[in-house]
Design an enzyme around this catalytic site. Structure first.
Site, mmCIF file in Angstrom:
data_model
loop_
_atom_site.group_PDB
_atom_site.id
_atom_site.type_symbol
_atom_site.label_atom_id
_atom_site.label_comp_id
_atom_site.label_asym_id
_atom_site.label_seq_id
_atom_site.Cartn_x
_atom_site.Cartn_y
_atom_site.Cartn_z
ATOM 1 N N ASP A 135 0.855 -1.187 0.000
ATOM 2 C CA ASP A 135 0.000 0.000 0.000
ATOM 3 C C ASP A 135 0.894 1.241 0.000
ATOM 4 O OD1 ASP A 135 -2.094 1.736 0.160
ATOM 5 O OD2 ASP A 135 -2.725 1.179 2.184
ATOM 6 N N ASP A 187 -2.556 2.461 -6.473
ATOM 7 C CA ASP A 187 -1.463 2.513 -5.494
ATOM 8 C C ASP A 187 -1.452 1.360 -4.515
ATOM 9 O OD1 ASP A 187 -3.730 3.185 -4.073
ATOM 10 O OD2 ASP A 187 -2.772 4.780 -2.924
ATOM 11 N N GLU A 188 -2.099 0.245 -4.847
ATOM 12 C CA GLU A 188 -2.034 -0.910 -3.945
ATOM 13 C C GLU A 188 -2.265 -2.202 -4.710
ATOM 14 O OE1 GLU A 188 -5.141 -1.746 -1.127
ATOM 15 O OE2 GLU A 188 -6.474 -0.308 -2.111
#
Length: 409
Positions: free
Chosen positions: A15, A111-112
């Protein structure tokens, strides 16, 4: 394969920390260590904060806060406009790094993502996670937190436990101590509405949820109640699937009009009906999408399609119909129309989608949220026919370690 002989899973959840702000700091080193926020219109006090750096969060600056309010809390706050093309570029570089370790990588947002490192028996998971974290920071200059656990849910919860630059292990035997004391609202998959329902039956922590009878939760929340009960007790059989993001290529609906028309009100009504069908199909499959396409077939049988990438994932009929109408108005030739269609693509699972707020989308949705909530409540109480389709046009409005370490008692 016999469960007794099945290799224990080790899942990582990566993350990125304050992703947009961190990318800006990487590109502009003079911003490092300063309170920074990303907002669509820094000059407007009523603009909305998309995200903020950890230095800004110490002052109480939060996502969705108005720029004027944020500046009162932090007079030295620096504000920059979002650069989505740059953020997508860094995201591609991130997932390329992850795939150097294993092909079992499942992106769930910009973004993860998850990694299954169960087959890397020669690597010690905490050491691998720390090496990966250092590599990402060295190459991209962007920090991340990593959760290490025997399944996706626990890995996701673990990555939230220490930010920024944390590496957290969540074993099943640690659940009562590390997971259960947390507020139920902090649990992945529990939204504000679900938390309010749970509060009414005195479920306030994840432990309260885990220790309730499953049938009680199912009666309250339907199938989701059973799923949340299992997750709270540490059970999650979902695989890390690199193809999950492509599982549903698209979901759409189209209709041939009763007669060829150039009447705008008829077009708007049709788009609303199509958007409602698309929303229903997406919700049944539990997905949201970011790319919208409309199809227009004219009375001379000429067919055109036009596509728009939305700033955020959605399965909302209000947003889909509004964006479809806007796209239609940009490209309509004023010829009579025979057929209209809407298709949503770039689909991801609803529970895995983390909305990357964009100022303009957020403000449009936020101002209508009370209305949408009221409509949904009335429909739940009185049925979907309580509202009849209106002929009024829509307004045009222009994201051995494995066994012992993770499963041991």
């Amino acid at each position: 394969m016999d469960n007794k002989n099945r290799q224990p899973r080790v899942i990582l959840h990566i993350d990125m920390n304050s992703f947009y702000a961190s990318v800006e700091m990487a590109d502009y080193p003079e911003l490092q260590g300063k309170p920074l926020a990303i907002a669509g219109n820094p000059e407007e006090r009523k603009g909305v904060i998309v995200t903020s750096s950890y230095e800004a969060r110490k002052y109480g600056v939060k996502t969705t806060m108005l720029v004027g309010e944020a500046r009162k809390l932090c007079p030295s706050l620096l504000i920059r406009r979002p650069n989505f093309d740059r953020y997508r570029e860094v995201s591609k570089q991130l997932f390329a790094i992850l795939r150097e370790v294993t092909e079992l990588v499942q992106p769930v947002s910009i973004d993860e993502g998850y990694m299954d490192i169960s087959d890397l028996a020669d690597r010690h998971p905490p050491e691998l996670a720390e090496e990966l974290q250092k590599r990402i920071f060295a190459d991209l200059k962007v920090p991340c937190s990593i959760g290490i656990a025997p399944n996706k849910f626990l890995a996701k919860m673990a990555s939230d436990m220490k930010k920024p630059m944390g590496c957290t292990i969540l074993r099943k035997r640690d659940i009562p101590k590390k997971l259960w004391p947390l507020p139920v609202r902090d649990m992945h998959g529990v939204g504000e509405k679900t938390a309010e329902k749970l509060k009414k039956i005195d479920v306030r922590t994840i432990g309260d949820l885990a220790n309730r009878k499953e049938y009680e939760l199912k009666n309250l929340l339907g199938v989701n109640g059973s799923k949340l009960h299992q997750r709270a007790n540490g059970f999650d059989e979902r695989e890390v699937d690199p193809e999950a993001i492509h599982s549903f290529k698209s979901i759409g609906a189209s209709t041939t009009l009763a007669e060829d028309t150039a009447e705008e009100t008829e077009v708007y009504r049709t788009f609303r009906e199509l958007a409602e069908k698309v929303e229903g199909r997406m919700k049944r499959k539990e997905v949201v999408g970011q790319q919208l396409q409309i199809m227009i077939r004219y009375n001379n049988r000429k067919t055109v399609t036009r596509t728009r990438l939305l700033h955020n994932n959605t399965n909302s009929r209000e947003i889909i119909s509004r964006e479809a109408v806007d796209l239609f108005e940009e490209h309509w030739t004023q010829q009579p129309i025979r057929l209209l269609g809407i298709t949503m693509s770039e689909l991801v699972e609803t529970n895995e989608a983390v909305e990357q707020l964009n100022l303009f989308t957020y403000e449009r949705v936020a101002e209508k949220e009370p209305l949408y909530k009221t409509i949904e409540e009335l429909k739940e109480k009185y049925g979907s026919d309580v509202f009849k389709s209106s002929k009024m046009p829509l307004p045009s409005i222009r994201t051995s370690f494995q066994k012992d370490f993770l499963d041991g008692d």
